[in-house]
Design a protein around this motif. Structure first.
Motif, PDB file in Angstrom:
ATOM      1  N   CYS A   9       0.855  -1.198   0.000  1.00 20.05           N
ATOM      2  CA  CYS A   9       0.000   0.000   0.000  1.00 20.05           C
ATOM      3  C   CYS A   9       0.885   1.240   0.000  1.00 20.05           C
ATOM      4  CB  CYS A   9      -0.930  -0.041   1.216  1.00 20.05           C
ATOM      5  SG  CYS A   9      -2.227   1.193   1.093  1.00 20.05           S
ATOM      6  N   GLY A  10       1.960   1.180  -0.824  1.00 17.19           N
ATOM      7  CA  GLY A  10       2.886   2.311  -0.929  1.00 17.19           C
ATOM      8  C   GLY A  10       2.480   3.224  -2.072  1.00 17.19           C
ATOM      9  N   GLY A  11       3.479   3.977  -2.580  1.00 14.66           N
ATOM     10  CA  GLY A  11       3.219   4.980  -3.607  1.00 14.66           C
ATOM     11  C   GLY A  11       2.540   4.410  -4.847  1.00 14.66           C
ATOM     12  N   VAL A  12       3.076   3.328  -5.388  1.00 13.64           N
ATOM     13  CA  VAL A  12       2.528   2.745  -6.622  1.00 13.64           C
ATOM     14  C   VAL A  12       1.168   2.106  -6.343  1.00 13.64           C
ATOM     15  CG1 VAL A  12       2.901   0.940  -8.349  1.00 13.64           C
ATOM     16  CG2 VAL A  12       4.820   2.377  -7.615  1.00 13.64           C
ATOM     17  N   ARG A  35       1.893  -4.855   5.155  1.00 12.70           N
ATOM     18  CA  ARG A  35       2.501  -5.057   6.473  1.00 12.70           C
ATOM     19  C   ARG A  35       1.902  -4.064   7.462  1.00 12.70           C
ATOM     20  NH1 ARG A  35       8.804  -4.693   5.791  1.00 12.70           N
ATOM     21  NH2 ARG A  35       8.128  -2.629   5.125  1.00 12.70           N
ATOM     22  N   THR A  36       1.768  -2.800   7.025  1.00 13.85           N
ATOM     23  CA  THR A  36       1.200  -1.773   7.905  1.00 13.85           C
ATOM     24  C   THR A  36      -0.271  -1.593   7.526  1.00 13.85           C
ATOM     25  OG1 THR A  36       3.364  -0.724   7.749  1.00 13.85           O
ATOM     26  CG2 THR A  36       1.632   0.562   8.808  1.00 13.85           C
ATOM     27  N   LYS A  39      -2.266   1.849   6.921  1.00 10.42           N
ATOM     28  CA  LYS A  39      -2.208   2.549   5.625  1.00 10.42           C
ATOM     29  C   LYS A  39      -3.320   2.032   4.709  1.00 10.42           C
ATOM     30  CE  LYS A  39       2.779   3.284   5.189  1.00 10.42           C
ATOM     31  NZ  LYS A  39       3.954   2.896   4.433  1.00 10.42           N
ATOM     32  N   ASP A  61       2.363 -10.366   6.166  1.00 13.18           N
ATOM     33  CA  ASP A  61       3.801 -10.245   5.945  1.00 13.18           C
ATOM     34  C   ASP A  61       4.108 -11.058   4.698  1.00 13.18           C
ATOM     35  OD1 ASP A  61       6.478 -10.284   5.786  1.00 13.18           O
ATOM     36  OD2 ASP A  61       6.855 -11.169   7.767  1.00 13.18           O
ATOM     37  N   ALA A  62       4.402 -10.368   3.617  1.00  7.78           N
ATOM     38  CA  ALA A  62       4.567 -11.051   2.329  1.00  7.78           C
ATOM     39  C   ALA A  62       5.889 -11.797   2.213  1.00  7.78           C
ATOM     40  CB  ALA A  62       4.397 -10.051   1.195  1.00  7.78           C
ATOM     41  N   ALA A  84       4.171  -4.855  -3.526  1.00 11.94           N
ATOM     42  CA  ALA A  84       5.117  -4.706  -2.406  1.00 11.94           C
ATOM     43  C   ALA A  84       6.494  -4.461  -3.045  1.00 11.94           C
ATOM     44  CB  ALA A  84       5.085  -5.941  -1.527  1.00 11.94           C
ATOM     45  N   THR A 106       5.243  -5.788 -10.964  1.00  9.84           N
ATOM     46  CA  THR A 106       5.772  -4.655 -11.748  1.00  9.84           C
ATOM     47  C   THR A 106       7.300  -4.605 -11.756  1.00  9.84           C
ATOM     48  OG1 THR A 106       5.876  -3.126  -9.876  1.00  9.84           O
ATOM     49  CG2 THR A 106       3.790  -3.183 -11.096  1.00  9.84           C
ATOM     50  N   PHE A 161       5.517   0.995 -15.773  1.00 13.36           N
ATOM     51  CA  PHE A 161       5.769   1.724 -17.021  1.00 13.36           C
ATOM     52  C   PHE A 161       7.027   1.201 -17.701  1.00 13.36           C
ATOM     53  CE2 PHE A 161       3.946   5.266 -19.430  1.00 13.36           C
ATOM     54  CZ  PHE A 161       4.817   5.238 -20.506  1.00 13.36           C
ATOM     55  N   ASP A 162       8.130   1.174 -16.896  1.00 16.54           N
ATOM     56  CA  ASP A 162       9.346   0.603 -17.482  1.00 16.54           C
ATOM     57  C   ASP A 162      10.031  -0.266 -16.445  1.00 16.54           C
ATOM     58  OD1 ASP A 162       9.546   3.128 -16.272  1.00 16.54           O
ATOM     59  OD2 ASP A 162      11.372   3.674 -17.324  1.00 16.54           O
ATOM     60  N   ASN A 203      10.407   3.980  -4.201  1.00 18.25           N
ATOM     61  CA  ASN A 203      11.124   3.426  -3.044  1.00 18.25           C
ATOM     62  C   ASN A 203      12.636   3.715  -3.106  1.00 18.25           C
ATOM     63  OD1 ASN A 203      12.693   1.124  -1.711  1.00 18.25           O
ATOM     64  ND2 ASN A 203      10.692   1.044  -0.754  1.00 18.25           N
ATOM     65  N   THR A 366       3.321   4.187 -12.978  1.00 14.64           N
ATOM     66  CA  THR A 366       3.493   2.762 -12.656  1.00 14.64           C
ATOM     67  C   THR A 366       2.166   2.146 -12.204  1.00 14.64           C
ATOM     68  OG1 THR A 366       5.700   3.328 -11.865  1.00 14.64           O
ATOM     69  CG2 THR A 366       4.916   1.126 -11.357  1.00 14.64           C
TER      70      THR A 366
HETATM   71  P1  NDP Z   1       6.823   1.730  -1.450  1.00 11.41           P
HETATM   72  O1  NDP Z   1       8.015   1.521  -0.594  1.00 11.41           O
HETATM   73  O2  NDP Z   1       6.175   3.070  -1.493  1.00 11.41           O
HETATM   74  O3  NDP Z   1       5.687   0.659  -1.049  1.00 11.41           O
HETATM   75  C1  NDP Z   1       5.958  -0.686  -0.811  1.00 11.41           C
HETATM   76  C2  NDP Z   1       4.777  -1.273  -0.076  1.00 11.41           C
HETATM   77  O4  NDP Z   1       5.033  -2.672   0.137  1.00 11.41           O
HETATM   78  C3  NDP Z   1       4.522  -0.652   1.285  1.00 11.41           C
HETATM   79  O5  NDP Z   1       3.142  -0.561   1.469  1.00 11.41           O
HETATM   80  C4  NDP Z   1       5.144  -1.673   2.247  1.00 11.41           C
HETATM   81  O6  NDP Z   1       4.563  -1.703   3.510  1.00 11.41           O
HETATM   82  C5  NDP Z   1       4.810  -2.953   1.516  1.00 11.41           C
HETATM   83  N1  NDP Z   1       5.689  -4.042   1.951  1.00 11.41           N
HETATM   84  C6  NDP Z   1       7.042  -4.045   2.001  1.00 11.41           C
HETATM   85  N2  NDP Z   1       7.471  -5.208   2.516  1.00 11.41           N
HETATM   86  C7  NDP Z   1       6.377  -5.941   2.800  1.00 11.41           C
HETATM   87  C8  NDP Z   1       6.165  -7.222   3.347  1.00 11.41           C
HETATM   88  N3  NDP Z   1       7.179  -8.005   3.730  1.00 11.41           N
HETATM   89  N4  NDP Z   1       4.895  -7.641   3.503  1.00 11.41           N
HETATM   90  C9  NDP Z   1       3.839  -6.877   3.130  1.00 11.41           C
HETATM   91  N5  NDP Z   1       3.973  -5.650   2.610  1.00 11.41           N
HETATM   92  C10 NDP Z   1       5.226  -5.188   2.439  1.00 11.41           C
HETATM   93  O7  NDP Z   1       7.248   1.248  -2.929  1.00 11.41           O
HETATM   94  P2  NDP Z   1       6.664   1.769  -4.312  1.00 11.41           P
HETATM   95  O8  NDP Z   1       5.191   1.854  -4.240  1.00 11.41           O
HETATM   96  O9  NDP Z   1       7.460   2.931  -4.746  1.00 11.41           O
HETATM   97  O10 NDP Z   1       7.058   0.553  -5.267  1.00 11.41           O
HETATM   98  C11 NDP Z   1       6.272  -0.623  -5.321  1.00 11.41           C
HETATM   99  C12 NDP Z   1       6.812  -1.563  -6.394  1.00 11.41           C
HETATM  100  O11 NDP Z   1       6.733  -0.935  -7.666  1.00 11.41           O
HETATM  101  C13 NDP Z   1       8.286  -1.935  -6.196  1.00 11.41           C
HETATM  102  O12 NDP Z   1       8.434  -3.306  -6.487  1.00 11.41           O
HETATM  103  C14 NDP Z   1       9.001  -1.115  -7.240  1.00 11.41           C
HETATM  104  O13 NDP Z   1      10.206  -1.706  -7.665  1.00 11.41           O
HETATM  105  C15 NDP Z   1       7.953  -1.132  -8.360  1.00 11.41           C
HETATM  106  N6  NDP Z   1       8.124  -0.065  -9.346  1.00 11.41           N
HETATM  107  C16 NDP Z   1       8.039  -0.398 -10.679  1.00 11.41           C
HETATM  108  C17 NDP Z   1       8.182   0.574 -11.645  1.00 11.41           C
HETATM  109  C18 NDP Z   1       7.976   0.227 -13.086  1.00 11.41           C
HETATM  110  O14 NDP Z   1       7.845   1.150 -13.902  1.00 11.41           O
HETATM  111  N7  NDP Z   1       7.918  -1.025 -13.490  1.00 11.41           N
HETATM  112  C19 NDP Z   1       8.480   1.966 -11.304  1.00 11.41           C
HETATM  113  C20 NDP Z   1       8.444   2.247  -9.879  1.00 11.41           C
HETATM  114  C21 NDP Z   1       8.308   1.242  -8.941  1.00 11.41           C
HETATM  115  P3  NDP Z   1       5.090  -0.764   4.730  1.00 11.41           P
HETATM  116  O15 NDP Z   1       4.388   0.524   4.534  1.00 11.41           O
HETATM  117  O16 NDP Z   1       4.710  -1.466   5.964  1.00 11.41           O
HETATM  118  O17 NDP Z   1       6.584  -0.629   4.576  1.00 11.41           O
END
Ligand code: NDP
Length: 419
Positions: A9-12, A35-36, A39, A61-62, A84, A106, A161-162, A203, A366
């Motif tokens: 549940c991060g940026g993407v 994990r959180t 959010k 926990d993935a 994730a 992705t 995207f890429d 990230n 993305t």
């Molecule tokens: P963020 O760090 O913003 O978000 C990652 C999310 O994954 C968070 O919600 C985090 O939770 C969760 N997470 C991390 N570890 C675990 C776990 N063990 N169990 C469950 N949840 C977990 O990353 P982004 O959103 O920036 O990126 C997400 C993905 O997108 C990445 O794989 C990145 O490489 C990919 N990406 C691909 C692009 C493309 O064009 N193909 C471009 C940009 C990104 P918590 O908040 O608790 O840490």
């Protein structure tokens, strides 16, 4: 019509989830699991007023296959969308195999701890044999091909995207514009400004690992590796202007080289400003980009993970980022015996993205393709059993969806080329 489990549940993920909720006809039910969990709950609360998609949340926990299996068995989704981190790709693929559910991601697998001796031995062998030294590569996920086939499920790799849109652009160029493609230059330009001296757009840990690694490109059937940031070009990007860009290793080069053996050269360039490069070099020189644990006052700290805590969260850059991105591919090749060059690209405005979904354009560019990839799988527009990269399917429905869901593209038949 379909039920999707989204992990992360991060940026993407926040963009992809918002887009799923705009597309309720396809995504009737989604579960946001991370994990959180707070959010996930906050996002659910924000979105559920304006969507008919039924949203639930879960804590998972993935890194733990059993927890994932239990969640998948209780939610019973048609597919799992992994948003994730690349570290979790294999555990989520294992859980999908055990439960016989389709898998979508992705980004390709890389280990969290690059000092892990078991992984390192395989990595070092691959560096020698394949000729590139990035920590990530497709071998780990392609190794699931037979098991996914036997389980009668589909794994869709790299629908960001890429990689993702750039790979679909390649399939589209081949289908509609070329008899043979001879070279591809993938250009990733972020003309945005967030006003911080240093921040990453996704990230930080994954981003800094990627850009501080040696660059490489594919030429005449093999990899050519070069020191990080040692090939620089200037390009005048439509709607953005003149930018410096640097050759990087990037994961779609590997799959495009495999799926389009006719292509003689594939390169990837990303734009960087001088301030970003100076900060990164300094952080690298002082050891802050290290990925192995360092003991500090009796506690093990991984420097790059600590750095992530200090840097702005990419998910918070939306309100302050202005400017545009321009990402696309320049293709050179032959059509009806004649030379042909085209540039297929998308331009995305950071502030427009923020107004629509509350995120900057990097997460947007993305998250939208992540939703589209999931839509291709759950609607059966793309189907099959085994593990696939996006360029292996018919590009047309995906290209149509990009126009519809916020990433319209342009085909320039007389573009400037990269020397
Ligand atoms: P963020 O760090 O913003 O978000 C990652 C999310 O994954 C968070 O919600 C985090 O939770 C969760 N997470 C991390 N570890 C675990 C776990 N063990 N169990 C469950 N949840 C977990 O990353 P982004 O959103 O920036 O990126 C997400 C993905 O997108 C990445 O794989 C990145 O490489 C990919 N990406 C691909 C692009 C493309 O064009 N193909 C471009 C940009 C990104 P918590 O908040 O608790 O840490």
């Amino acid at each position: 019509m379909s039920r999707l489990l989204i992990i992360g549940c991060g940026g993407v993920a926040q963009v992809a989830i918002t887009k799923c909720c705009q597309n309720s006809e396809v995504f009737t039910e989604i579960c946001i699991a991370s994990r959180t969990v707070s959010k996930c709950e906050a996002l659910k609360e924000k979105l559920e007023k304006n969507t008919t998609t039924k949203i639930t949340t879960a804590k998972v926990d993935a890194d733990n296959v059993d927890e994932l299996v239990a969640l998948i068995e209780s939610y019973k989704p048609e597919a799992v969308l992994n948003l994730a981190l690349p570290y979790q790709d294999l555990t989520i693929m294992d859980a999908c195999l055990k439960t016989k559910v389709n898998y979508i991601d992705t980004a390709n697998y890389e280990p969290e701890d690059t000092e892990d001796p078991e992984w390192k031995a395989i990595y070092e062998k691959r560096c020698k044999e394949a000729g590139f030294s990035a920590y990530f590569d497709y071998s780990w996920q392609w190794a699931y091909q037979d098991r996914f086939k036997e389980a009668n499920i589909l794994g869709l790799l790299g629908t960001g995207f890429d990689p993702g849109v750039t790979s679909v652009f390649t399939a589209y160029a081949k289908k509609h514009y070329f008899d043979t493609i001879e070279s591809v230059d993938i250009l990733d330009c972020n003309g945005g400004d967030h006003g911080y001296p240093f921040a990453t757009n996704f990230n930080p840990e994954i981003n800094l690992r990627e850009v501080s690694a040696p660059g490489s490109y594919w030429e005449d059937g093999h990899w050519v590796e070069i020191p990080a940031m040692s090939i620089k070009r200037e390009y005048d990007f439509p709607e953005v202007g003149m930018k410096d860009m640097y050759l990087l290793h990037h994961e779609e080069i590997e799959s495009l080289a495999k799926n389009y053996p006719e292509i003689k050269r594939i390169r990837f360039f990303m734009t960087f400003g001088q301030s970003y490069l100076t900060h990164m070099k300094c952080l690298e020189n002082v050891g802050m980009l290290r990925t192995d644990p360092v003991n500090f006052n009796g506690v093990d700290i991984v420097p790059i993970q600590f750095l992530k805590e200090l840097l702005p969260d990419p998910a918070t850059l939306g309100p302050r980022t202005v400017g545009k991105t321009n990402i696309g591919c320049i293709f050179k090749g032959k059509k009806d015996g004649k030379d042909k060059t085209i540039y297929i690209y998308n331009v995305c405005d950071h502030q427009e993205c923020y107004k629509e979904v509350g995120s900057q354009a990097i997460s947007y560019t993305t998250g939208v393709p992540a939703m589209i990839g999931a839509m291709m799988v759950v609607t059966g527009k793309w189907n099959g059993t085994g593990v696939f990269n996006v360029e292996e399917f018919d590009p047309d429905p995906y290209m149509e969806a990009l126009n519809k869901w916020g990433l319209p593209w342009v085909v320039d038949e007389n573009p400037a080329i990269v020397e």
